[in-house]
Structures are given as structure tokens and as C-alpha cells.
Design a protein around this motif. Structure first.
Motif, PDB file in Angstrom:
ATOM      1  N   ARG A   1      49.024  77.576  37.970  1.00  0.00           N
ATOM      2  CA  ARG A   1      48.438  76.282  37.636  1.00  0.00           C
ATOM      3  C   ARG A   1      47.726  75.673  38.836  1.00  0.00           C
ATOM      4  O   ARG A   1      46.634  75.125  38.712  1.00  0.00           O
ATOM      5  CB  ARG A   1      49.535  75.330  37.144  1.00  0.00           C
ATOM      6  N   ALA A   2      48.349  75.751  40.020  1.00  0.00           N
ATOM      7  CA  ALA A   2      47.802  75.039  41.173  1.00  0.00           C
ATOM      8  C   ALA A   2      48.358  75.615  42.466  1.00  0.00           C
ATOM      9  O   ALA A   2      49.396  76.283  42.473  1.00  0.00           O
ATOM     10  CB  ALA A   2      48.145  73.549  41.086  1.00  0.00           C
ATOM     11  N   VAL A   3      47.647  75.336  43.547  1.00  0.00           N
ATOM     12  CA  VAL A   3      48.092  75.734  44.884  1.00  0.00           C
ATOM     13  C   VAL A   3      47.996  74.531  45.801  1.00  0.00           C
ATOM     14  O   VAL A   3      47.214  73.603  45.560  1.00  0.00           O
ATOM     15  CB  VAL A   3      47.231  76.888  45.451  1.00  0.00           C
ATOM     16  N   ASN A   4      48.790  74.526  46.872  1.00  0.00           N
ATOM     17  CA  ASN A   4      48.681  73.469  47.864  1.00  0.00           C
ATOM     18  C   ASN A   4      47.269  73.454  48.445  1.00  0.00           C
ATOM     19  O   ASN A   4      46.723  74.498  48.797  1.00  0.00           O
ATOM     20  CB  ASN A   4      49.699  73.676  48.984  1.00  0.00           C
TER      21      ASN A   4
ATOM     22  N   GLN B   1      57.184  74.531  39.467  1.00  0.00           N
ATOM     23  CA  GLN B   1      56.260  73.414  39.652  1.00  0.00           C
ATOM     24  C   GLN B   1      56.309  72.449  38.467  1.00  0.00           C
ATOM     25  O   GLN B   1      56.909  71.396  38.544  1.00  0.00           O
ATOM     26  CB  GLN B   1      54.835  73.938  39.867  1.00  0.00           C
TER      27      GLN B   1
ATOM     28  N   GLY C   1      44.748  72.583  46.676  1.00  0.00           N
ATOM     29  CA  GLY C   1      43.855  72.628  45.526  1.00  0.00           C
ATOM     30  C   GLY C   1      43.780  71.277  44.837  1.00  0.00           C
ATOM     31  O   GLY C   1      43.877  70.230  45.474  1.00  0.00           O
ATOM     32  N   THR C   2      43.646  71.304  43.519  1.00  0.00           N
ATOM     33  CA  THR C   2      43.487  70.053  42.770  1.00  0.00           C
ATOM     34  C   THR C   2      44.681  69.762  41.868  1.00  0.00           C
ATOM     35  O   THR C   2      44.605  68.904  40.985  1.00  0.00           O
ATOM     36  CB  THR C   2      42.203  70.101  41.912  1.00  0.00           C
ATOM     37  N   GLY C   3      45.795  70.460  42.096  1.00  0.00           N
ATOM     38  CA  GLY C   3      46.944  70.309  41.213  1.00  0.00           C
ATOM     39  C   GLY C   3      47.536  68.931  41.165  1.00  0.00           C
ATOM     40  O   GLY C   3      48.102  68.522  40.141  1.00  0.00           O
ATOM     41  N   GLU C   4      47.419  68.161  42.256  1.00  0.00           N
ATOM     42  CA  GLU C   4      47.999  66.819  42.249  1.00  0.00           C
ATOM     43  C   GLU C   4      47.009  65.771  41.739  1.00  0.00           C
ATOM     44  O   GLU C   4      47.322  64.585  41.695  1.00  0.00           O
ATOM     45  CB  GLU C   4      48.511  66.454  43.640  1.00  0.00           C
TER      46      GLU C   4
ATOM     47  N   ASP D   1      55.127  78.748  41.647  1.00  0.00           N
ATOM     48  CA  ASP D   1      54.221  78.673  42.792  1.00  0.00           C
ATOM     49  C   ASP D   1      53.297  79.888  42.841  1.00  0.00           C
ATOM     50  O   ASP D   1      53.597  80.959  42.310  1.00  0.00           O
ATOM     51  CB  ASP D   1      55.019  78.558  44.099  1.00  0.00           C
TER      52      ASP D   1
ATOM     53  N   SER E   1      50.890  70.205  45.104  1.00  0.00           N
ATOM     54  CA  SER E   1      50.336  70.932  43.963  1.00  0.00           C
ATOM     55  C   SER E   1      50.893  70.428  42.640  1.00  0.00           C
ATOM     56  O   SER E   1      50.622  70.999  41.592  1.00  0.00           O
ATOM     57  CB  SER E   1      50.640  72.433  44.105  1.00  0.00           C
TER      58      SER E   1
ATOM     59  N   ASN F   1      41.806  71.644  35.849  1.00  0.00           N
ATOM     60  CA  ASN F   1      43.200  72.097  35.904  1.00  0.00           C
ATOM     61  C   ASN F   1      43.675  72.534  34.523  1.00  0.00           C
ATOM     62  O   ASN F   1      44.392  73.524  34.368  1.00  0.00           O
ATOM     63  CB  ASN F   1      44.118  70.973  36.387  1.00  0.00           C
TER      64      ASN F   1
END
Length: 351
Positions: free
Chosen positions: A183-186, A228, A188-191, A220, A251, A197
């Protein structure tokens, strides 16, 4: 600051066509929309008008470079029929956090809340009163400048629309622990609540459903070990009487339902820890009998009880009873319709 929001109401409401006892979010839309334009470096012309198609140039930059973000929230009615919003100031802050990450302009937070209040007041007849139902509100922003080139856009639209919704999950859900897609990485745009996304999550979610699961348990991106999120929700586990939830490590989306659940659990006397959680830890707790409850928390779904986590390699069955999860769900719903005291100051009247 005081804002002059022009209101033009429809002469032909569609609300009488809706069966509020049988509604699915996202299929029916209320009569109006709020629109505000970003041009020449400023937001201007805030207005509420009948819902309609929006002319879009085929070179609109959101279509090519993905500058698009959104929020999600619900409007309910109090015991006296007053339209109510749940923590709209937090949605305003998160929208601007997302905007900053995506290279988009900040939207005035006081205008965000005022627009929601006025829009909800106009659409009050669209708010279902059945328990667990609400008017889902979708504020969103996208780049509408016609330009082909990799840079930040200079013109945007901010819009709010509504869709009446019933309870999202009527049963407990099964989660597929995904170990191929992420889904996301540190970094990136996950937060951020970026539209992209969710586009990236569609294919693996469909694959999970084809295997008999309801949602994806996202892990992760490096080791596929740390938990996550679940689907579009944050996740909580009750182990040996205490609650844990993944910390906001860069993330994971800072869910408004998530922060509300943490406050409610602590208010009820439970210990809540935000920290990294390994999937292996959940497996061990299940094997030892200390894994007592698990649930997802999000705006659209509220509280979704989890009955199973697995994939081709393992299956974890959660206990049948969910006393705390049900209590939190009932408390949140009661606060949102003023059946229970709002000691936290979360409810805003939309007059």
C-alpha cells in the motif's frame, strides 16, 4: 474570517426517490455540491449549487499527474433533528497535510468547516436517521489546469458532495495478509489521502476478494512483516486485556476514527499503545490464546469486527465475542447522534 458563500438551491430535489432503509454509499448523491476555485494564487467564488457535471479539459493535470486528494466524513442528526458533523476541524487539518505532500495549495481551514456546515444544512433532508446510517460527505481537491508537463498545477477546484449511506459492513470481515503488493512506503504518500493510493489498492483487493476474503491486511514494503492498515481502515488488536495499534510511522494514514477510538478506549480505562506490530506477534498471541479482539476503524466503515486473518500459508481465527469493539462502536454512534454525552467536544452543529 467571514466568508460569503453563495447558495443556489435546486428546484427539483431527488430526495423523495431514495429508500433510506436500503441505501449503499456511493450510488446515490444529494442535490447540491459546494465548489471553490483556486486561480491566480487565491481561493475564490465559494458557492453551493445544484449537483451537475463539471466541464473538464482533457489536459487537466489531475488526469495525467495525479494531483488529487480527498477527505471522508459523515453527517448525522441529533435527537432534535439538528444536522451534526463529527470533528470537521480534524478533516480540515488532514486535507491540508495531504495538500502539502502533493504540492497543492492549502485550503483555509475555517472555510472548510463553514462550507461543510452550510452544505450539510442545505442537504439536511438527505441525512438518514436509521441507526448506523449517515450522509457521507466527500470533500476533495484536484488540479484542473490544462497543461501537459511535470510541475505543480496553478489552478485547482475544491468540491464537497454527499451520498447517503447505510452501515458499511453488516458482518465480521476476513483479511488477506498481502505479501506481494504494498500500500505505501515511508517517504511515499501513504500518510496522505491521495487518490493514487487507492488506485494502487484496487487490484490486490479484488484478488483478495476472489480468494474469499473481504479486505487486504497491508504489510510493510520491505519485509512484509509489520502490519500497516486493513483495507482503507486503521487496525486495533486487543491482546491480554490491552490494545495495540500501529504507530504513525510515515506510511500510515492518521485516521480521525483512529484517534477517536484511542481517546474512547483510554477514557474507558484501557491501556492503548501505538507501536510497530509484527504479524508474527499476532500469530503468537493467537496461538497462546491471548488475542482477544481485532477490528478496523475508519470513517466509511465505523468499526469493522475481524473474524479471520490469513493467506495461503496460515489462518488465524479471532474469538467470536467482541465486547469492547461493540462497546466502542455503540459509543461512537451514540455520540454522533447525541444519545450520549459528547465529553470530548467532537460534535459540531451544522446550522
Amino acid at each position: 474570517m467571514s466568508y460569503n458563500i453563495k447558495v443556489t438551491k435546486t428546484t427539483q430535489s431527488k430526495v423523495s426517490q431514495i429508500d433510506f432503509d436500503n441505501i449503499t454509499m456511493g450510488f446515490n448523491f444529494s442535490d447540491h455540491m459546494f465548489i471553490c476555485d483556486y486561480e491566480n494564487g487565491a481561493w475564490q467564488n465559494p458557492r453551493i449549487e445544484p449537483l451537475a457535471l463539471i466541464p473538464t479539459h482533457p489536459a487537466a493535470m489531475a488526469l495525467h499527474y495525479g494531483q488529487a486528494i480527498f477527505e471522508g466524513m459523515k453527517a448525522t442528526k441529533g435527537q432534535d433533528g439538528t444536522p451534526l458533523l463529527f470533528r470537521p476541524d480534524e478533516n480540515a487539518k488532514r486535507l491540508n497535510f495531504s495538500a502539502d505532500r502533493m504540492g497543492m495549495p492549502q485550503f483555509p481551514e475555517d472555510l472548510f468547516v463553514e462550507a461543510l456546515k452550510q452544505f450539510t444544512a442545505v442537504e439536511k433532508d438527505w441525512i438518514p436517521t436509521k441507526e448506523g446510517s449517515a450522509l457521507y460527505l466527500r470533500p476533495f481537491m484536484y488540479a484542473d489546469e490544462p497543461f501537459i508537463g511535470m510541475r505543480a498545477a496553478t489552478s485547482f477546484k475544491f468540491i464537497i458532495m454527499g451520498s447517503p449511506a447505510g452501515p458499511f459492513f453488516s458482518k465480521k470481515i476476513k483479511l488477506y495478509a498481502e505479501k506481494k503488493y504494498v500500500r505505501a512506503v515511508n517517504g511515499g504518500t501513504g500518510e496522505a489521502k491521495a487518490a493514487g493510493n487507492y488506485a494502487a489498492a484496487i487490484r490486490p483487493t479484488e484478488l483478495a476478494k476472489s480468494k474469499g476474503y473481504d479486505q487486504v491486511l497491508w504489510l510493510d514494503a520491505q519485509d512484509f512483516e509489520y502490519i500497516q492498515e486493513v483495507g482503507t481502515m486503521n487496525i486495533f488488536f486487543k491482546i491480554d486485556g490491552k490494545f495495540i495499534t500501529p504507530d504513525l510511522s510515515g506510511s500510515i494514514l492518521a485516521g480521525i476514527t483512529r484517534m477517536s477510538v484511542i481517546s474512547l478506549l483510554k477514557d474507558k480505562g484501557f491501556e492503548v499503545t501505538e507501536r510497530p506490530i509484527k504479524l508474527s506477534e499476532i500469530k503468537e498471541a493467537s496461538a497462546s490464546g491471548t488475542l482477544e479482539e481485532a477490528f478496523g476503524a475508519g470513517t466509511a466503515v465505523g468499526i469493522a469486527m475481524i473474524e479471520e486473518i490469513g493467506n495461503e500459508d496460515f489462518t488465524l481465527r479471532l474469538p467470536d465475542e467482541n465486547p469492547v469493539s461493540n462497546m466502542i462502536n455503540d459509543t461512537l454512534n451514540a455520540i454522533k447522534v447525541q444519545k450520549e454525552e459528547d465529553k470530548f467536544g467532537w460534535i459540531v452543529e451544522a446550522k
